[in-house]
Write a protein that holds these residues in place. Structure first.
Motif, PDB file in Angstrom:
ATOM      1  N   VAL A  91      47.304  45.732  39.687  1.00  0.00           N
ATOM      2  CA  VAL A  91      46.102  45.552  38.875  1.00  0.00           C
ATOM      3  C   VAL A  91      45.047  44.807  39.678  1.00  0.00           C
ATOM      4  O   VAL A  91      45.327  43.748  40.252  1.00  0.00           O
ATOM      5  CB  VAL A  91      46.420  44.763  37.584  1.00  0.00           C
ATOM      6  CG1 VAL A  91      45.144  44.495  36.790  1.00  0.00           C
ATOM      7  CG2 VAL A  91      47.428  45.522  36.738  1.00  0.00           C
ATOM      8  N   CYS A  92      43.843  45.351  39.699  1.00  0.00           N
ATOM      9  CA  CYS A  92      42.709  44.650  40.298  1.00  0.00           C
ATOM     10  C   CYS A  92      42.183  43.659  39.265  1.00  0.00           C
ATOM     11  O   CYS A  92      41.420  44.025  38.362  1.00  0.00           O
ATOM     12  CB  CYS A  92      41.626  45.637  40.724  1.00  0.00           C
ATOM     13  SG  CYS A  92      40.191  44.849  41.487  1.00  0.00           S
ATOM     14  N   GLY A  93      42.601  42.425  39.395  1.00  0.00           N
ATOM     15  CA  GLY A  93      42.271  41.421  38.394  1.00  0.00           C
ATOM     16  C   GLY A  93      40.822  40.995  38.382  1.00  0.00           C
ATOM     17  O   GLY A  93      40.364  40.382  37.422  1.00  0.00           O
ATOM     18  N   THR A  94      40.089  41.309  39.457  1.00  0.00           N
ATOM     19  CA  THR A  94      38.674  40.935  39.525  1.00  0.00           C
ATOM     20  C   THR A  94      37.754  42.041  39.017  1.00  0.00           C
ATOM     21  O   THR A  94      36.530  41.890  39.077  1.00  0.00           O
ATOM     22  CB  THR A  94      38.275  40.584  40.969  1.00  0.00           C
ATOM     23  OG1 THR A  94      38.534  41.718  41.813  1.00  0.00           O
ATOM     24  CG2 THR A  94      39.059  39.388  41.486  1.00  0.00           C
ATOM     25  N   ILE A  99      38.063  45.119  30.217  1.00  0.00           N
ATOM     26  CA  ILE A  99      38.485  44.009  29.371  1.00  0.00           C
ATOM     27  C   ILE A  99      39.964  43.846  29.672  1.00  0.00           C
ATOM     28  O   ILE A  99      40.790  44.684  29.277  1.00  0.00           O
ATOM     29  CB  ILE A  99      38.233  44.307  27.884  1.00  0.00           C
ATOM     30  CG1 ILE A  99      36.736  44.495  27.636  1.00  0.00           C
ATOM     31  CG2 ILE A  99      38.789  43.176  27.014  1.00  0.00           C
ATOM     32  CD1 ILE A  99      36.405  44.953  26.230  1.00  0.00           C
ATOM     33  N   MET A 100      40.309  42.825  30.441  1.00  0.00           N
ATOM     34  CA  MET A 100      41.613  42.775  31.083  1.00  0.00           C
ATOM     35  C   MET A 100      42.763  42.799  30.093  1.00  0.00           C
ATOM     36  O   MET A 100      43.775  43.467  30.309  1.00  0.00           O
ATOM     37  CB  MET A 100      41.710  41.545  32.003  1.00  0.00           C
ATOM     38  CG  MET A 100      42.916  41.554  32.923  1.00  0.00           C
ATOM     39  SD  MET A 100      43.138  43.108  33.868  1.00  0.00           S
ATOM     40  CE  MET A 100      41.647  43.113  34.866  1.00  0.00           C
ATOM     41  N   GLU A 142      42.589  36.637  39.344  1.00  0.00           N
ATOM     42  CA  GLU A 142      43.915  37.239  39.498  1.00  0.00           C
ATOM     43  C   GLU A 142      44.980  36.354  38.859  1.00  0.00           C
ATOM     44  O   GLU A 142      45.931  36.854  38.244  1.00  0.00           O
ATOM     45  CB  GLU A 142      44.203  37.494  40.979  1.00  0.00           C
ATOM     46  CG  GLU A 142      43.201  38.458  41.607  1.00  0.00           C
ATOM     47  CD  GLU A 142      43.450  38.718  43.081  1.00  0.00           C
ATOM     48  OE1 GLU A 142      44.616  38.598  43.527  1.00  0.00           O
ATOM     49  OE2 GLU A 142      42.484  39.051  43.796  1.00  0.00           O
ATOM     50  N   ILE A 143      44.811  35.048  38.977  1.00  0.00           N
ATOM     51  CA  ILE A 143      45.712  34.128  38.291  1.00  0.00           C
ATOM     52  C   ILE A 143      45.586  34.306  36.777  1.00  0.00           C
ATOM     53  O   ILE A 143      46.593  34.359  36.055  1.00  0.00           O
ATOM     54  CB  ILE A 143      45.414  32.674  38.701  1.00  0.00           C
ATOM     55  CG1 ILE A 143      45.669  32.473  40.194  1.00  0.00           C
ATOM     56  CG2 ILE A 143      46.250  31.696  37.864  1.00  0.00           C
ATOM     57  CD1 ILE A 143      45.208  31.125  40.726  1.00  0.00           C
ATOM     58  N   ASP A 144      44.356  34.440  36.287  1.00  0.00           N
ATOM     59  CA  ASP A 144      44.131  34.664  34.852  1.00  0.00           C
ATOM     60  C   ASP A 144      44.793  35.959  34.391  1.00  0.00           C
ATOM     61  O   ASP A 144      45.367  36.017  33.297  1.00  0.00           O
ATOM     62  CB  ASP A 144      42.636  34.723  34.551  1.00  0.00           C
ATOM     63  CG  ASP A 144      41.955  33.371  34.693  1.00  0.00           C
ATOM     64  OD1 ASP A 144      42.668  32.343  34.706  1.00  0.00           O
ATOM     65  OD2 ASP A 144      40.710  33.348  34.807  1.00  0.00           O
ATOM     66  N   MET A 145      44.711  37.008  35.220  1.00  0.00           N
ATOM     67  CA  MET A 145      45.338  38.289  34.868  1.00  0.00           C
ATOM     68  C   MET A 145      46.846  38.122  34.736  1.00  0.00           C
ATOM     69  O   MET A 145      47.466  38.644  33.787  1.00  0.00           O
ATOM     70  CB  MET A 145      44.989  39.347  35.920  1.00  0.00           C
ATOM     71  CG  MET A 145      45.541  40.734  35.628  1.00  0.00           C
ATOM     72  SD  MET A 145      47.240  41.015  36.210  1.00  0.00           S
ATOM     73  CE  MET A 145      46.972  41.045  37.999  1.00  0.00           C
ATOM     74  N   ILE A 146      47.457  37.415  35.683  1.00  0.00           N
ATOM     75  CA  ILE A 146      48.909  37.198  35.614  1.00  0.00           C
ATOM     76  C   ILE A 146      49.267  36.386  34.375  1.00  0.00           C
ATOM     77  O   ILE A 146      50.260  36.669  33.684  1.00  0.00           O
ATOM     78  CB  ILE A 146      49.401  36.501  36.903  1.00  0.00           C
ATOM     79  CG1 ILE A 146      49.259  37.435  38.108  1.00  0.00           C
ATOM     80  CG2 ILE A 146      50.838  36.013  36.748  1.00  0.00           C
ATOM     81  CD1 ILE A 146      50.087  38.710  38.037  1.00  0.00           C
ATOM     82  N   ARG A 147      48.442  35.410  34.027  1.00  0.00           N
ATOM     83  CA  ARG A 147      48.685  34.616  32.817  1.00  0.00           C
ATOM     84  C   ARG A 147      48.625  35.512  31.567  1.00  0.00           C
ATOM     85  O   ARG A 147      49.503  35.419  30.694  1.00  0.00           O
ATOM     86  CB  ARG A 147      47.653  33.495  32.709  1.00  0.00           C
ATOM     87  CG  ARG A 147      47.867  32.578  31.512  1.00  0.00           C
ATOM     88  CD  ARG A 147      46.859  31.451  31.484  1.00  0.00           C
ATOM     89  NE  ARG A 147      47.023  30.541  32.623  1.00  0.00           N
ATOM     90  CZ  ARG A 147      46.195  30.468  33.656  1.00  0.00           C
ATOM     91  NH1 ARG A 147      45.113  31.251  33.705  1.00  0.00           N
ATOM     92  NH2 ARG A 147      46.424  29.627  34.641  1.00  0.00           N
ATOM     93  N   ALA A 170      52.812  30.198  39.727  1.00  0.00           N
ATOM     94  CA  ALA A 170      54.010  29.754  39.013  1.00  0.00           C
ATOM     95  C   ALA A 170      53.632  29.148  37.667  1.00  0.00           C
ATOM     96  O   ALA A 170      54.284  29.401  36.645  1.00  0.00           O
ATOM     97  CB  ALA A 170      54.782  28.742  39.868  1.00  0.00           C
ATOM     98  N   ARG A 171      52.557  28.362  37.637  1.00  0.00           N
ATOM     99  CA  ARG A 171      52.091  27.778  36.369  1.00  0.00           C
ATOM    100  C   ARG A 171      51.610  28.869  35.400  1.00  0.00           C
ATOM    101  O   ARG A 171      51.727  28.715  34.177  1.00  0.00           O
ATOM    102  CB  ARG A 171      50.962  26.792  36.622  1.00  0.00           C
ATOM    103  CG  ARG A 171      51.383  25.517  37.333  1.00  0.00           C
ATOM    104  CD  ARG A 171      50.265  24.489  37.401  1.00  0.00           C
ATOM    105  NE  ARG A 171      50.628  23.393  38.291  1.00  0.00           N
ATOM    106  CZ  ARG A 171      50.247  23.307  39.567  1.00  0.00           C
ATOM    107  NH1 ARG A 171      49.443  24.232  40.079  1.00  0.00           N
ATOM    108  NH2 ARG A 171      50.644  22.303  40.303  1.00  0.00           N
ATOM    109  N   ALA A 172      51.080  29.946  35.943  1.00  0.00           N
ATOM    110  CA  ALA A 172      50.554  31.030  35.108  1.00  0.00           C
ATOM    111  C   ALA A 172      51.661  31.891  34.512  1.00  0.00           C
ATOM    112  O   ALA A 172      51.387  32.732  33.656  1.00  0.00           O
ATOM    113  CB  ALA A 172      49.610  31.908  35.924  1.00  0.00           C
TER     114      ALA A 172
END
Length: 274
Positions: A91-94, A99-100, A142-147, A170-172
């Motif tokens: 996934v291209c998180g950027t 709308i992710m 990208e961190i937000d997408m993983i979260r 890891a936190r995400a």
């Protein structure tokens, strides 16, 4: 396959002392053959398509196509031929035109077990990378997408490029972490500029340690740069502590395809008449 089933399988592999192996697939045939070879994870993203078209993997980071649309298109080729291995979507998180949350819901409905962050701005550096971060297209998305994927109970296996990113992923909620040590070397279109194996082992260990301090249960693999062949992966596993396996993309489909087709063509060409 859902996240819990996939994660239980991976945990069982590690507990039994077996390396977890992930494979990138740019075609249905690549996915089918990787599954036949016993891989534990399959990941499909736009670079796989470019790679198997004879282009360098970094084509996936350039404006040659809509990365998130391409992975959905590839799903129709790969998902129907994979029988018993979890498949993750790159996934291209950027992507500013998605709308992710809705897109992640779509991927789950199509049949993906999880996601990885690719294309990733983590492969950019210098002034260009700084400008991406400054203008709202940074790694934080990208961190937000993983979260968001974790919140939707998708298996998450993000790439990271330094210890800070490893800790943040890891936190995400990353289930599997993939320290990325650069564009894969070797073959017809592999990188020539890369870390040494010893440098790669040090970098992978540092990212592993940062992630484990946040989540001791996270599964950490290695990927990229000079880790191109099984012997290279073995070297990393022998010179690190706690690394659970290897994820290969070019290593799993480009390099073996280059060799196999070339050798087969040469064998036919060696035939003589009479």
């Amino acid at each position: 396959m859902n996240r819990n089933e996939a994660l239980a399988r991976l945990t069982d592999q590690v507990g039994a002392g077996h390396a977890v192996i992930g494979a990138g697939a740019g075609t249905g045939l690549s996915a089918k053959c990787a599954e036949a070879g016993g891989v534990d994870l399959l990941i499909i993203y736009n670079s796989g398509r470019y790679r198997m078209a004879g282009r360098g993997s970094l084509a996936g980071l350039l404006p040659y196509g809509d990365a998130n649309a391409i992975v959905l298109d590839m799903a129709g080729e790969v998902l129907p031929v994979v029988r018993d291995v979890p498949v993750l979507a790159g996934v291209c998180g950027t992507d500013p035109f998605r709308i992710m949350g809705n897109f992640l819901d779509q991927l789950k409905a199509v049949g993906f077990t999880g996601v990885q962050n690719f294309p990733t701005v983590g492969l950019y550096d210098g002034t260009f990378r700084a400008n991406l971060e400054e203008t709202g297209m940074g790694f934080g998305l990208e961190i937000d997408m993983i979260r968001q994927a974790h919140e939707r109970d998708l298996l998450t296996a993000p790439y990271v490029f330094d210890p800070d990113q490893a800790a943040e992923m890891a936190r995400a909620g990353a289930d599997v972490l993939v320290p990325h040590v650069g564009l894969t070397t070797k073959g017809a279109i592999g990188a020539a500029t890369a870390l040494t194996l010893d440098q790669a082992a040090t970098a992978v260990q540092e990212m592993h340690d940062a992630a484990k301090r946040v989540n001791p249960d996270i599964i950490v693999l290695c990927h990229g740069g000079p880790i191109a062949e099984p012997a290279d992966a073995r070297y990393i596993l022998e010179h690190t502590s706690g690394i659970a396996g290897f994820f290969g993309a070019s290593s799993m489909e480009r390099l073996p395809t280059e060799r196999a087709i070339t050798d087969q063509a040469r064998a036919f060409k060696s035939l003589s008449l009479g």
